[in-house]
Scaffold this active site. Structure first.
Site, PDB file in Angstrom:
ATOM      1  N   SER A 223      33.443  44.006  60.287  1.00 44.96           N
ATOM      2  CA  SER A 223      33.757  43.104  59.172  1.00 44.96           C
ATOM      3  C   SER A 223      34.980  42.288  59.572  1.00 44.96           C
ATOM      4  O   SER A 223      35.842  42.774  60.326  1.00 44.96           O
ATOM      5  CB  SER A 223      34.081  43.908  57.909  1.00 44.96           C
ATOM      6  OG  SER A 223      34.656  43.066  56.926  1.00 44.96           O
TER       7      SER A 223
ATOM      8  N   TYR B 240      38.755  50.673  54.111  1.00 43.08           N
ATOM      9  CA  TYR B 240      37.530  50.044  54.633  1.00 43.08           C
ATOM     10  C   TYR B 240      37.863  49.189  55.862  1.00 43.08           C
ATOM     11  O   TYR B 240      37.180  49.270  56.895  1.00 43.08           O
ATOM     12  CB  TYR B 240      36.897  49.180  53.538  1.00 43.08           C
ATOM     13  CG  TYR B 240      35.767  48.291  53.992  1.00 43.08           C
ATOM     14  CD1 TYR B 240      34.485  48.810  54.194  1.00 43.08           C
ATOM     15  CD2 TYR B 240      35.959  46.920  54.205  1.00 43.08           C
ATOM     16  CE1 TYR B 240      33.441  47.988  54.611  1.00 43.08           C
ATOM     17  CE2 TYR B 240      34.920  46.099  54.611  1.00 43.08           C
ATOM     18  CZ  TYR B 240      33.665  46.638  54.813  1.00 43.08           C
ATOM     19  OH  TYR B 240      32.635  45.818  55.220  1.00 43.08           O
TER      20      TYR B 240
HETATM   21  P1  NAP Z   1      24.768  46.701  50.623  1.00 41.24           P
HETATM   22  O1  NAP Z   1      24.100  45.484  50.123  1.00 41.24           O
HETATM   23  O2  NAP Z   1      25.673  47.474  49.716  1.00 41.24           O
HETATM   24  O3  NAP Z   1      23.653  47.678  51.210  1.00 41.24           O
HETATM   25  C1  NAP Z   1      24.058  48.901  51.716  1.00 41.24           C
HETATM   26  C2  NAP Z   1      22.930  49.551  52.470  1.00 41.24           C
HETATM   27  O4  NAP Z   1      23.474  50.710  53.118  1.00 41.24           O
HETATM   28  C3  NAP Z   1      21.806  50.035  51.587  1.00 41.24           C
HETATM   29  O5  NAP Z   1      20.611  49.958  52.296  1.00 41.24           O
HETATM   30  C4  NAP Z   1      22.194  51.478  51.307  1.00 41.24           C
HETATM   31  O6  NAP Z   1      21.079  52.339  51.066  1.00 41.24           O
HETATM   32  C5  NAP Z   1      22.835  51.852  52.620  1.00 41.24           C
HETATM   33  N1  NAP Z   1      23.793  52.944  52.498  1.00 41.24           N
HETATM   34  C6  NAP Z   1      24.829  53.081  51.654  1.00 41.24           C
HETATM   35  N2  NAP Z   1      25.442  54.260  51.851  1.00 41.24           N
HETATM   36  C7  NAP Z   1      24.769  54.869  52.853  1.00 41.24           C
HETATM   37  C8  NAP Z   1      24.871  56.115  53.498  1.00 41.24           C
HETATM   38  N3  NAP Z   1      25.806  57.012  53.144  1.00 41.24           N
HETATM   39  N4  NAP Z   1      23.990  56.413  54.480  1.00 41.24           N
HETATM   40  C9  NAP Z   1      23.020  55.549  54.831  1.00 41.24           C
HETATM   41  N5  NAP Z   1      22.851  54.353  54.258  1.00 41.24           N
HETATM   42  C10 NAP Z   1      23.713  54.031  53.272  1.00 41.24           C
HETATM   43  O7  NAP Z   1      25.653  46.379  51.926  1.00 41.24           O
HETATM   44  P2  NAP Z   1      25.689  45.077  52.867  1.00 41.24           P
HETATM   45  O8  NAP Z   1      26.579  44.078  52.239  1.00 41.24           O
HETATM   46  O9  NAP Z   1      24.317  44.699  53.272  1.00 41.24           O
HETATM   47  O10 NAP Z   1      26.493  45.665  54.117  1.00 41.24           O
HETATM   48  C11 NAP Z   1      25.866  46.080  55.312  1.00 41.24           C
HETATM   49  C12 NAP Z   1      26.934  46.263  56.376  1.00 41.24           C
HETATM   50  O11 NAP Z   1      27.614  45.018  56.584  1.00 41.24           O
HETATM   51  C13 NAP Z   1      28.018  47.275  56.018  1.00 41.24           C
HETATM   52  O12 NAP Z   1      28.384  48.015  57.162  1.00 41.24           O
HETATM   53  C14 NAP Z   1      29.162  46.424  55.548  1.00 41.24           C
HETATM   54  O13 NAP Z   1      30.415  47.054  55.708  1.00 41.24           O
HETATM   55  C15 NAP Z   1      29.005  45.209  56.446  1.00 41.24           C
HETATM   56  N6  NAP Z   1      29.651  44.002  55.906  1.00 41.24           N
HETATM   57  C16 NAP Z   1      29.203  43.436  54.755  1.00 41.24           C
HETATM   58  C17 NAP Z   1      29.866  42.306  54.262  1.00 41.24           C
HETATM   59  C18 NAP Z   1      29.455  41.619  52.988  1.00 41.24           C
HETATM   60  O14 NAP Z   1      30.192  40.725  52.520  1.00 41.24           O
HETATM   61  N7  NAP Z   1      28.336  41.945  52.389  1.00 41.24           N
HETATM   62  C19 NAP Z   1      30.968  41.782  54.955  1.00 41.24           C
HETATM   63  C20 NAP Z   1      31.382  42.410  56.107  1.00 41.24           C
HETATM   64  C21 NAP Z   1      30.719  43.502  56.587  1.00 41.24           C
HETATM   65  P3  NAP Z   1      20.463  52.559  49.575  1.00 41.24           P
HETATM   66  O15 NAP Z   1      19.656  51.324  49.284  1.00 41.24           O
HETATM   67  O16 NAP Z   1      19.631  53.782  49.703  1.00 41.24           O
HETATM   68  O17 NAP Z   1      21.633  52.723  48.651  1.00 41.24           O
END
Ligand code: NAP
Length: 249
Positions: free
Chosen positions: A144, A158
């Site tokens: 991130s 985080y």
């Molecule tokens: P999201 O929309 O909250 O989706 C999270 C996903 O991870 C879901 O599929 C969830 O599964 C799964 N998950 C949550 N806890 C878990 C666990 N303990 N074990 C296995 N799977 C788990 O998140 P996102 O925004 O797509 O983020 C994906 C990645 O990108 C993360 O690593 C995040 O830190 C990174 N990121 C995101 C952003 C942003 O702005 N969105 C920015 C920087 C980095 P369920 O559906 O079963 O709950």
């Protein structure tokens, strides 16, 4: 096109979901990991199958080593592993200072974002490394921009977990560079997913969009496009590197 297997942790929603669809469109057999939302994971599998792709959903909470072992056993039954996308990640409640954080919260963030990613990589390396008789492959770690910015007054724990991921990408990449495995990272900026609601601030990405040089949030598809490029042979000389996909932030 490739018929290799890609394992995507947290493939049921957000960036992981977009990466699953993009990888399937390029011919990968996709293992869609999910923590608890089976309906969302099943929907991703159905969407892939509707376009004649191949996918399975496997429950895997990456905080559980047992779940991780089961995830990779399921992948073994699906074909030859070619890539791992360490995507599963969480934030704690937004707006909590370090002097207010519980040990439980910090440990949960580290267990999922850091230990889970390292354990998944361990299982992938055991299968893909030529040292273990494998045919090589790629690991993509989701970091991130918080790793660079530190996320003060938001979620420093985080940000620190993603700083650890950046170090891990460098170190593991060097460790397995001679064994047919590339390791790359992506630092997304503000991406329009449900992670912000999970942190208690659904509007966070849109509220901060004016601070982004490109003046907008990014989409999950824009991150997925970078993921599928990194796992493809087009990125054949990229390892131990992390790419900012953040609109300049
Ligand atoms: P999201 O929309 O909250 O989706 C999270 C996903 O991870 C879901 O599929 C969830 O599964 C799964 N998950 C949550 N806890 C878990 C666990 N303990 N074990 C296995 N799977 C788990 O998140 P996102 O925004 O797509 O983020 C994906 C990645 O990108 C993360 O690593 C995040 O830190 C990174 N990121 C995101 C952003 C942003 O702005 N969105 C920015 C920087 C980095 P369920 O559906 O079963 O709950």
């Amino acid at each position: 096109m490739t018929d290799k297997v890609v394992v995507i942790t947290g493939g049921s929603r957000g960036i992981g979901r977009a990466a699953a669809l993009a990888a399937a469109a390029r011919g990968y057999r996709v293992v869609v990991g999910y923590a608890s939302n089976k309906a969302a994971a099943d929907e991703v599998v159905s969407a892939i199958q509707a376009k004649n792709g191949k996918a399975i959903a496997v429950k895997c909470d990456v905080a559980s080593e047992q779940d991780i072992l089961a995830l990779f056993e399921a992948a073994d039954g699906f074909g030859t592993l070619g890539a791992l996308v360490n995507n599963a990640g969480i934030v704690g409640k937004s707006g909590v200072r370090v002097d207010e954080m519980s040990a439980e919260r910090i440990q949960q963030v580290m267990a999922i974002n850091v230990t889970g990613s390292i354990l998944c990589a361990r299982e992938a390396v055991k299968r893909m490394s030529t040292r273990h008789g494998g045919k090589g492959g790629v690991i993509v770690n989701l970091s991130s921009v918080a790793a660079r910015l530190g996320a003060p007054n938001t979620y420093v724990d985080y940000a620190a977990s993603k700083g650890a991921i950046d170090s891990f990408t460098v170190g593991l990449g060097h460790e397995v560079a001679g064994e047919g495995i590339r390791v790359a990272g992506i630092r997304p900026g503000l991406i329009d997913t449900e992670i912000h609601a999970a942190g208690g601030e659904p509007d966070r990405a849109h509220r901060l969009a004016p601070m982004v040089p490109m003046q907008r949030v990014g989409t999950a598809d824009e991150i997925a496009n970078a993921i599928v490029w990194l796992i493809s042979d087009e990125a054949s000389y990229v390892t131990s590197a992390t790419l900012d996909v953040s609109g300049g932030r």
